[in-house]
Design a protein around this motif. Structure first.
Motif, PDB file in Angstrom:
ATOM      1  N   THR A  38       0.825  -1.210   0.000  1.00  0.00           N
ATOM      2  CA  THR A  38       0.000   0.000   0.000  1.00  0.00           C
ATOM      3  C   THR A  38       0.858   1.257   0.000  1.00  0.00           C
ATOM      4  OG1 THR A  38      -0.217  -0.177   2.407  1.00  0.00           O
ATOM      5  CG2 THR A  38      -1.987  -1.103   1.066  1.00  0.00           C
ATOM      6  N   ALA A  39       2.064   1.188   0.544  1.00  0.00           N
ATOM      7  CA  ALA A  39       2.953   2.352   0.566  1.00  0.00           C
ATOM      8  C   ALA A  39       3.372   2.780  -0.840  1.00  0.00           C
ATOM      9  CB  ALA A  39       4.189   2.062   1.408  1.00  0.00           C
ATOM     10  N   VAL A  40       3.454   1.833  -1.755  1.00  0.00           N
ATOM     11  CA  VAL A  40       3.839   2.170  -3.128  1.00  0.00           C
ATOM     12  C   VAL A  40       2.633   2.328  -4.040  1.00  0.00           C
ATOM     13  CG1 VAL A  40       6.141   1.158  -2.956  1.00  0.00           C
ATOM     14  CG2 VAL A  40       4.247  -0.257  -3.734  1.00  0.00           C
ATOM     15  N   GLY A  41       1.426   2.290  -3.471  1.00  0.00           N
ATOM     16  CA  GLY A  41       0.221   2.515  -4.255  1.00  0.00           C
ATOM     17  C   GLY A  41      -0.185   1.347  -5.136  1.00  0.00           C
ATOM     18  N   LYS A  42       0.159   0.145  -4.730  1.00  0.00           N
ATOM     19  CA  LYS A  42      -0.217  -1.061  -5.478  1.00  0.00           C
ATOM     20  C   LYS A  42      -1.375  -1.751  -4.765  1.00  0.00           C
ATOM     21  CE  LYS A  42       3.280  -0.323  -8.149  1.00  0.00           C
ATOM     22  NZ  LYS A  42       3.061   0.316  -9.422  1.00  0.00           N
ATOM     23  N   LEU A  43      -1.857  -2.808  -5.353  1.00  0.00           N
ATOM     24  CA  LEU A  43      -2.885  -3.613  -4.693  1.00  0.00           C
ATOM     25  C   LEU A  43      -2.344  -4.157  -3.378  1.00  0.00           C
ATOM     26  CD1 LEU A  43      -4.221  -5.675  -7.743  1.00  0.00           C
ATOM     27  CD2 LEU A  43      -5.336  -3.742  -6.628  1.00  0.00           C
ATOM     28  N   THR A  44      -3.216  -4.657  -2.543  1.00  0.00           N
ATOM     29  CA  THR A  44      -2.798  -5.178  -1.245  1.00  0.00           C
ATOM     30  C   THR A  44      -1.977  -6.460  -1.402  1.00  0.00           C
ATOM     31  OG1 THR A  44      -4.774  -6.531  -0.985  1.00  0.00           O
ATOM     32  CG2 THR A  44      -4.883  -4.252  -0.172  1.00  0.00           C
ATOM     33  N   LYS A  45      -1.320  -6.823  -0.326  1.00  0.00           N
ATOM     34  CA  LYS A  45      -0.530  -8.051  -0.333  1.00  0.00           C
ATOM     35  C   LYS A  45      -1.411  -9.257  -0.626  1.00  0.00           C
ATOM     36  CE  LYS A  45       2.481 -10.931   2.479  1.00  0.00           C
ATOM     37  NZ  LYS A  45       3.322 -11.013   3.672  1.00  0.00           N
ATOM     38  N   ASN A  46      -2.574  -9.323   0.006  1.00  0.00           N
ATOM     39  CA  ASN A  46      -3.468 -10.459  -0.221  1.00  0.00           C
ATOM     40  C   ASN A  46      -3.916 -10.541  -1.674  1.00  0.00           C
ATOM     41  OD1 ASN A  46      -3.297 -11.297   2.413  1.00  0.00           O
ATOM     42  ND2 ASN A  46      -5.119 -10.199   3.070  1.00  0.00           N
ATOM     43  N   ALA A  47      -4.156  -9.402  -2.292  1.00  0.00           N
ATOM     44  CA  ALA A  47      -4.543  -9.397  -3.705  1.00  0.00           C
ATOM     45  C   ALA A  47      -3.410  -9.954  -4.567  1.00  0.00           C
ATOM     46  CB  ALA A  47      -4.911  -7.987  -4.150  1.00  0.00           C
ATOM     47  N   TRP A  48      -2.189  -9.519  -4.317  1.00  0.00           N
ATOM     48  CA  TRP A  48      -1.065 -10.019  -5.114  1.00  0.00           C
ATOM     49  C   TRP A  48      -0.761 -11.486  -4.804  1.00  0.00           C
ATOM     50  CZ3 TRP A  48       0.213  -8.506  -9.552  1.00  0.00           C
ATOM     51  CH2 TRP A  48       0.056  -7.181  -9.919  1.00  0.00           C
ATOM     52  N   LEU A  49      -0.993 -11.907  -3.580  1.00  0.00           N
ATOM     53  CA  LEU A  49      -0.839 -13.337  -3.278  1.00  0.00           C
ATOM     54  C   LEU A  49      -1.862 -14.151  -4.062  1.00  0.00           C
ATOM     55  CD1 LEU A  49      -0.174 -13.365   0.572  1.00  0.00           C
ATOM     56  CD2 LEU A  49       1.417 -14.004  -1.252  1.00  0.00           C
ATOM     57  N   GLY A  50      -3.081 -13.660  -4.141  1.00  0.00           N
ATOM     58  CA  GLY A  50      -4.103 -14.351  -4.925  1.00  0.00           C
ATOM     59  C   GLY A  50      -3.779 -14.372  -6.405  1.00  0.00           C
ATOM     60  N   ILE A  51      -3.331 -13.241  -6.925  1.00  0.00           N
ATOM     61  CA  ILE A  51      -3.009 -13.145  -8.351  1.00  0.00           C
ATOM     62  C   ILE A  51      -1.830 -14.034  -8.714  1.00  0.00           C
ATOM     63  CG2 ILE A  51      -2.116 -11.585 -10.132  1.00  0.00           C
ATOM     64  CD1 ILE A  51      -3.805  -9.350  -8.735  1.00  0.00           C
TER      65      ILE A  51
END
Length: 123
Positions: free
Chosen positions: A39-52
């Motif tokens: 979130t600090a770099v303005g990306k999707l959340t960690k959980n979203a990227w783990l899912g993706i």
């Protein structure tokens, strides 16, 4: 069989062989990072990227294996090659989406996260 007749299949096969471990690496990398860095770099959340990245790795590893094992016509090397794309797989779109998603993570998200965390963690 003439190799040139199946050059497109061979190219996608090589991409698939290279992309599957990269997808697993992307998932492991996302798993090891702090959740606030995303979130600090303005990306999707960690959980979203783990899912993706997890779904991408799943599809990149499972689709060729499933295609090669479920059809008698996929016996041998050319069957495994054909399982990666085209008429041999009805899940090609998911495989391609996985390649794109993992590429976005590796090229865009990973460098931003490493940079915000001080750049010391390259793995």
């Amino acid at each position: 069989m003439n190799v040139l007749e199946h050059l497109d299949s061979l190219v996608l096969f090589v991409i698939g062989i290279a992309a599957a471990p990269v997808a697993a690496y992307a998932f492991i990398h996302a798993l090891r990072q702090r959740s606030d860095a995303f979130t600090a770099v303005g990306k999707l959340t960690k959980n979203a990227w783990l899912g993706i990245t997890g779904a991408s790795a799943f599809f990149m590893l499972l689709i060729p294996l499933f295609g090669a094992l479920t059809s008698v016509s996929y016996a041998g090397f050319w069957g495994v090659v054909a399982a990666f794309q085209g008429p041999g797989s009805s899940m090609t779109l998911f495989w391609l989406a996985g390649v794109v998603a993992v590429s976005v993570y590796i090229v865009d998200v990973k460098p931003a996260i490493v940079g915000v965390q001080g750049g010391g963690q390259r793995w």
